[in-house]
Design an enzyme around this catalytic site. Structure first.
Site, PDB file in Angstrom:
ATOM      1  N   ASN A 103       0.829  -1.209   0.000  1.00  0.00           N
ATOM      2  CA  ASN A 103       0.000   0.000   0.000  1.00  0.00           C
ATOM      3  C   ASN A 103       0.865   1.261   0.000  1.00  0.00           C
ATOM      4  O   ASN A 103       0.578   2.236  -0.714  1.00  0.00           O
ATOM      5  CB  ASN A 103      -0.910   0.019   1.227  1.00  0.00           C
ATOM      6  CG  ASN A 103      -2.051  -0.971   1.129  1.00  0.00           C
ATOM      7  OD1 ASN A 103      -2.314  -1.542   0.071  1.00  0.00           O
ATOM      8  ND2 ASN A 103      -2.733  -1.191   2.238  1.00  0.00           N
TER       9      ASN A 103
ATOM     10  N   ARG B  54     -11.426  -4.266 -14.082  1.00  0.00           N
ATOM     11  CA  ARG B  54     -10.204  -5.013 -13.764  1.00  0.00           C
ATOM     12  C   ARG B  54     -10.485  -6.482 -14.066  1.00  0.00           C
ATOM     13  O   ARG B  54     -11.262  -7.138 -13.360  1.00  0.00           O
ATOM     14  CB  ARG B  54      -9.795  -4.837 -12.298  1.00  0.00           C
ATOM     15  CG  ARG B  54      -9.461  -3.393 -11.918  1.00  0.00           C
ATOM     16  CD  ARG B  54      -8.794  -3.300 -10.560  1.00  0.00           C
ATOM     17  NE  ARG B  54      -8.702  -1.924 -10.102  1.00  0.00           N
ATOM     18  CZ  ARG B  54      -7.724  -1.083 -10.455  1.00  0.00           C
ATOM     19  NH1 ARG B  54      -6.786  -1.497 -11.280  1.00  0.00           N
ATOM     20  NH2 ARG B  54      -7.701   0.151  -9.995  1.00  0.00           N
TER      21      ARG B  54
ATOM     22  N   ARG C 282      -6.005   1.940 -13.350  1.00  0.00           N
ATOM     23  CA  ARG C 282      -4.605   2.076 -12.966  1.00  0.00           C
ATOM     24  C   ARG C 282      -3.964   0.752 -12.580  1.00  0.00           C
ATOM     25  O   ARG C 282      -4.502  -0.005 -11.774  1.00  0.00           O
ATOM     26  CB  ARG C 282      -4.472   3.067 -11.809  1.00  0.00           C
ATOM     27  CG  ARG C 282      -3.014   3.374 -11.434  1.00  0.00           C
ATOM     28  CD  ARG C 282      -2.920   4.176 -10.166  1.00  0.00           C
ATOM     29  NE  ARG C 282      -3.444   5.510 -10.329  1.00  0.00           N
ATOM     30  CZ  ARG C 282      -4.343   6.059  -9.523  1.00  0.00           C
ATOM     31  NH1 ARG C 282      -4.853   5.362  -8.532  1.00  0.00           N
ATOM     32  NH2 ARG C 282      -4.762   7.294  -9.728  1.00  0.00           N
TER      33      ARG C 282
ATOM     34  N   HIS D  64     -16.456   2.962 -14.413  1.00  0.00           N
ATOM     35  CA  HIS D  64     -16.175   2.150 -13.228  1.00  0.00           C
ATOM     36  C   HIS D  64     -17.369   1.289 -12.851  1.00  0.00           C
ATOM     37  O   HIS D  64     -17.305   0.498 -11.915  1.00  0.00           O
ATOM     38  CB  HIS D  64     -15.799   3.090 -12.067  1.00  0.00           C
ATOM     39  CG  HIS D  64     -15.250   2.417 -10.859  1.00  0.00           C
ATOM     40  ND1 HIS D  64     -15.939   2.382  -9.663  1.00  0.00           N
ATOM     41  CD2 HIS D  64     -14.093   1.744 -10.645  1.00  0.00           C
ATOM     42  CE1 HIS D  64     -15.225   1.731  -8.766  1.00  0.00           C
ATOM     43  NE2 HIS D  64     -14.104   1.335  -9.330  1.00  0.00           N
TER      44      HIS D  64
ATOM     45  N   TYR E  11     -12.303 -10.200  -1.684  1.00  0.00           N
ATOM     46  CA  TYR E  11     -12.990  -8.906  -1.591  1.00  0.00           C
ATOM     47  C   TYR E  11     -14.439  -9.174  -1.194  1.00  0.00           C
ATOM     48  O   TYR E  11     -15.089 -10.034  -1.783  1.00  0.00           O
ATOM     49  CB  TYR E  11     -12.999  -8.190  -2.950  1.00  0.00           C
ATOM     50  CG  TYR E  11     -11.727  -7.471  -3.340  1.00  0.00           C
ATOM     51  CD1 TYR E  11     -10.478  -7.921  -2.928  1.00  0.00           C
ATOM     52  CD2 TYR E  11     -11.775  -6.352  -4.153  1.00  0.00           C
ATOM     53  CE1 TYR E  11      -9.319  -7.262  -3.308  1.00  0.00           C
ATOM     54  CE2 TYR E  11     -10.621  -5.686  -4.549  1.00  0.00           C
ATOM     55  CZ  TYR E  11      -9.395  -6.153  -4.123  1.00  0.00           C
ATOM     56  OH  TYR E  11      -8.258  -5.505  -4.510  1.00  0.00           O
TER      57      TYR E  11
ATOM     58  N   ARG F 168     -13.974   2.207   4.880  1.00  0.00           N
ATOM     59  CA  ARG F 168     -12.770   1.406   5.046  1.00  0.00           C
ATOM     60  C   ARG F 168     -11.496   2.238   5.009  1.00  0.00           C
ATOM     61  O   ARG F 168     -10.587   2.047   5.792  1.00  0.00           O
ATOM     62  CB  ARG F 168     -12.693   0.342   3.947  1.00  0.00           C
ATOM     63  CG  ARG F 168     -11.526  -0.627   4.119  1.00  0.00           C
ATOM     64  CD  ARG F 168     -11.236  -1.405   2.857  1.00  0.00           C
ATOM     65  NE  ARG F 168     -10.525  -0.608   1.868  1.00  0.00           N
ATOM     66  CZ  ARG F 168     -10.748  -0.655   0.559  1.00  0.00           C
ATOM     67  NH1 ARG F 168     -11.699  -1.436   0.089  1.00  0.00           N
ATOM     68  NH2 ARG F 168     -10.054   0.086  -0.273  1.00  0.00           N
TER      69      ARG F 168
ATOM     70  N   HIS G 215     -15.141  -4.136   0.555  1.00  0.00           N
ATOM     71  CA  HIS G 215     -15.130  -3.455  -0.740  1.00  0.00           C
ATOM     72  C   HIS G 215     -16.510  -2.990  -1.201  1.00  0.00           C
ATOM     73  O   HIS G 215     -16.620  -2.196  -2.132  1.00  0.00           O
ATOM     74  CB  HIS G 215     -14.527  -4.411  -1.796  1.00  0.00           C
ATOM     75  CG  HIS G 215     -14.213  -3.766  -3.101  1.00  0.00           C
ATOM     76  ND1 HIS G 215     -14.970  -3.975  -4.243  1.00  0.00           N
ATOM     77  CD2 HIS G 215     -13.209  -2.919  -3.463  1.00  0.00           C
ATOM     78  CE1 HIS G 215     -14.458  -3.283  -5.241  1.00  0.00           C
ATOM     79  NE2 HIS G 215     -13.392  -2.634  -4.812  1.00  0.00           N
TER      80      HIS G 215
END
Length: 691
Positions: A48, A375, A405, A435, A468, A569, A596
């Site tokens: 991270n 993704r 990204r 998204h 997730y 989160r 998530h």
């Protein structure tokens, strides 16, 4: 929405994110967490932080530079660089203590020894030498710094190197420096060595090279080896892409790896003179120099070998629950046409989503399939099903977001593969990311068309679905599926939302069209109910909360007496424990699964409205992305979501409350109160749904 967020208390987004990452580090320090899971949390913390330096630190450095060089800017903004650097330094100090004082001794107590900044046992030297000569040496590319101009030496982003200080017997005071790569991107970072007295030993690739570096430089004395790593800016501007989007993104990916430095991490044992030499040689600014330890890229701890097997090293096995009502149906699409289905990953098997696409690919009556992919899994079964569907004569349209990204290259690879199979590929909209997590299957039976939609809080990705927490709705609701069709028609135009004719969304909330206005209206309704003396409550679960106007609406609700319960989160710029937020609580949960999902529950005077979706309340989500949130109409499914949220609000083992300083304040059971671990309780609840 009008800007109503002037002079409201807000917490800095970067310090807030660092607060979240510190919570991850705290999990590594928690003795109740299994040993190897604690080591994984250390790895996650390190990974991270690497991303933070690639993505956020460039902006922090840029603002600081502007304030220092432009007097006019100094009065309009405050540099957060000192506070960010101080917090990172504090956390890295605790990281080192956690590893060296807690986790390494715990490993040794379990007969596992990781060599860490210490001499290796004489017994192991021959094995290490053999491994170096036969496996490692082929990947080493030593380079003399004195013999090359700085522009000829390029440190690759986030790869590992050692700078070796050398001298000869004839000129012991004449130091020379060489750069040696540590090929951890080509070889395992950790190697197991033969046990000694029932203790299993592990050595890092770094130390294999250090032990044998003299072999590379015959005739020289090795005076020291110092590890370094450079992190480069990953924020390429992909907002203005047009025309050949694929080619432009591929070019930008390559450029990103050549980005300007944002961090030069160096071994704290490195002499000052060498540090200064390297700063000049590689053109590193003082604020980019970061003091580190002997080892970098400790995100590789995720792959630490486990030579001793113990059930106490890992979380208890928690297999995904089968949905018996779906196992027994011959065709999943037929079941979706009869009733809405809600799947909770990773607690329930994601196989049902794969099955849905697999069946659609071979169903003779299916004519069209539409999906957005943000993704894509590296070995995506969903993408393979879409390829099969195209081969089987279906009209398959896939919107691939090339600006996701760090997943651009994988998305491009799949886009090319699907396009070659006959899938219609639609690429990014200039200035916008798509998204949304949506799919639509259209089936024709004579003159009758059946529509089946999938909408989710997370990506259609069977790999991340294992860890997730997300929710997926499968529905044939006529209103929602028709609006999905309209949205897919719009996406294929690649036009800007403002130039596209009005889309009459009544069920779906779509960013750039009606999402912000509808959420604002539902908050205003709770405010009106509170002012009328009626019960009023808003419960929201997000990954990130930053957008100022939406925070201002929540402050207004709190001020009117609405109870606002937040589960956030990561980034949270809303500041708890202020007069404006006196009726707002903010919880954070970090546990074995990554939280998530995005869930929104509005009390609505007892007629609760429940939404899920892809949208966090960040500037980027609400202003620069196509996001979709969607209602849960079926009362039974509403109850499932509400119970899951209730369990998360009741967590008193891994939940923390955020205070006015963005500290993670642990939530502990009250006297006589039973401990509640939300993720374990949700698994048990989902399991009970079968009975």
């Amino acid at each position: 929405m009008d800007n109503i967020s002037v002079n409201l208390p807000l917490f800095d987004r970067d310090l807030s994110w660092l607060s979240f990452n510190y919570r991850v580090l705290c999990m590594a320090n928690d003795s109740t967490v299994p040993l190897y899971e604690r080591i994984k949390f250390l790895s996650i913390f390190s990974s991270n932080l690497d991303e933070f330096f690639r993505v956020r630190m460039p902006a922090v450095l840029a603002v600081d530079h502007l304030i220092r060089t432009d007097p006019a800017a100094a009065g309009t903004a405050e540099s957060m660089l000192p506070a960010v650097q101080e917090e990172i330094s504090r956390q890295l100090g605790e990281f080192g203590q956690t590893l060296t004082q807690n986790l390494l001794p715990a490993l040794h107590n379990n007969h596992i020894h990781l060599y860490y900044n210490e001499p290796v046992h004489t017994t192991h030297k021959a094995d290490i030498r053999e491994y170096f000569l036969t496996r490692v040496l082929a990947f080493l590319q030593p380079l003399w710094l004195q013999g090359h101009k700085p522009e000829e030496v390029f440190l690759e982003n986030n790869l590992l190197y050692v700078v070796v200080s050398l001298s000869t017997a004839e000129e012991p005071d004449m130091l020379k420096y060489a750069l040696v790569n540590i090929p951890s991107n080509q070889l395992p970072r950790f190697t197991e060595l033969p046990p000694i007295d029932d203790v299993f030993y592990i050595i890092m690739l770094d130390d294999v090279i250090r032990e044998n570096v003299g072999f590379i430089f015959p005739g020289y004395t090795v005076n020291g080896c110092y590890s370094i790593k450079i992190t480069r800016d990953a924020e390429t501007d992909m907002n203005e892409l047009a025309h050949d989007v694929l080619e432009q993104v591929e070019t930008m990916i390559a450029k990103r790896e050549l980005g300007i430095p944002t961090r030069f991490l160096y071994d704290a044992a490195m002499p000052l003179a060498l540090r200064q030499l390297l700063a000049v040689y590689f053109k590193i600014l003082p604020e980019e120099m970061v003091r580190g330890g002997r080892y970098h890229n400790l995100k590789d701890l995720m792959d630490l070998p486990m030579p001793v097997k113990s059930p106490l090293f890992s979380y208890p096995r928690q297999p995904a629950v089968q949905m018996h009502t779906l196992d027994n149906v011959p065709r999943l699409l037929e079941e979706v046409l009869k009733r809405d289905i809600l799947l909770h990953a990773p607690y329930q098997r994601y196989d049902y989503i794969l099955r849905f696409f697999n069946e659609a690919a071979v169903d003779p009556a299916v004519v069209e399939i539409y999906i957005t992919l943000y993704r894509i899994a590296s070995g995506s079964q969903i993408a393979n099903a879409l390829i099969s569907a195209a081969h089987n004569g279906k009209q398959v349209t896939v919107f691939v977001e090339l600006k996701a990204r760090f997943d651009e290259a994988n998305n491009i690879r799949w886009a090319k593969k699907m396009k070659a199979a006959g899938v219609k590929i639609v690429y990014s909209i200039p200035g916008l990311k798509v998204h949304a997590k949506i799919a639509l299957v259209k089936r024709r039976r004579g003159y009758v068309w059946d529509y089946a939609g999938l909408m989710a809080t997370g990506n259609f990705n069977e790999s991340t679905a294992r860890f997730y927490t997300d929710h997926v709705l499968l529905t044939a609701h006529r209103g929602m599926t028709q609006e999905l069709e309209l949205l897919f028609l719009y996406l294929q135009t690649r036009e800007q939302p403002g130039r596209y004719s009005y889309l009459p969304f009544k069920h779906l909330l779509v960013a750039q069209f009606n999402l912000v206005d509808r959420f604002s209206e539902m908050i205003d309704r709770e405010i009106a109910n509170a002012k009328a003396g009626k019960p009023a409550c808003i419960t929201i679960k997000l990954n990130n909360l930053q957008e100022k106007d939406m925070i201002a609406k929540l402050y207004a609700a709190s001020d009117a007496g609405v109870e606002v319960r937040m589960l956030v989160r990561s980034i949270c710029c809303l500041l708890p424990e202020q007069p404006e937020s006196r009726n707002i609580t903010v919880r954070r949960i970090v546990d074995r699964y990554l939280e998530h999902a995005r869930v929104f529950i509005f009390h609505n005077d007892g007629q609760e409205e429940v939404y899920m979706g892809s949208a966090d309340w960040m500037n980027r989500n609400l202003l620069r992305r196509i996001e979709v949130c969607f209602p849960i109409y079926e009362p039974q499914l509403q109850e499932q979501l509400k119970e899951i949220i209730r369990l998360q609000l009741a967590d008193n083992t891994n939940a923390v409350m955020l205070d006015a300083n963005m500290h993670n304040v642990p939530v502990k059971p009250a006297p006589g109160e039973a401990p509640v671990n939300a993720q374990m309780a949700i698994h048990a609840y989902v399991e009970a749904l079968n009975h």
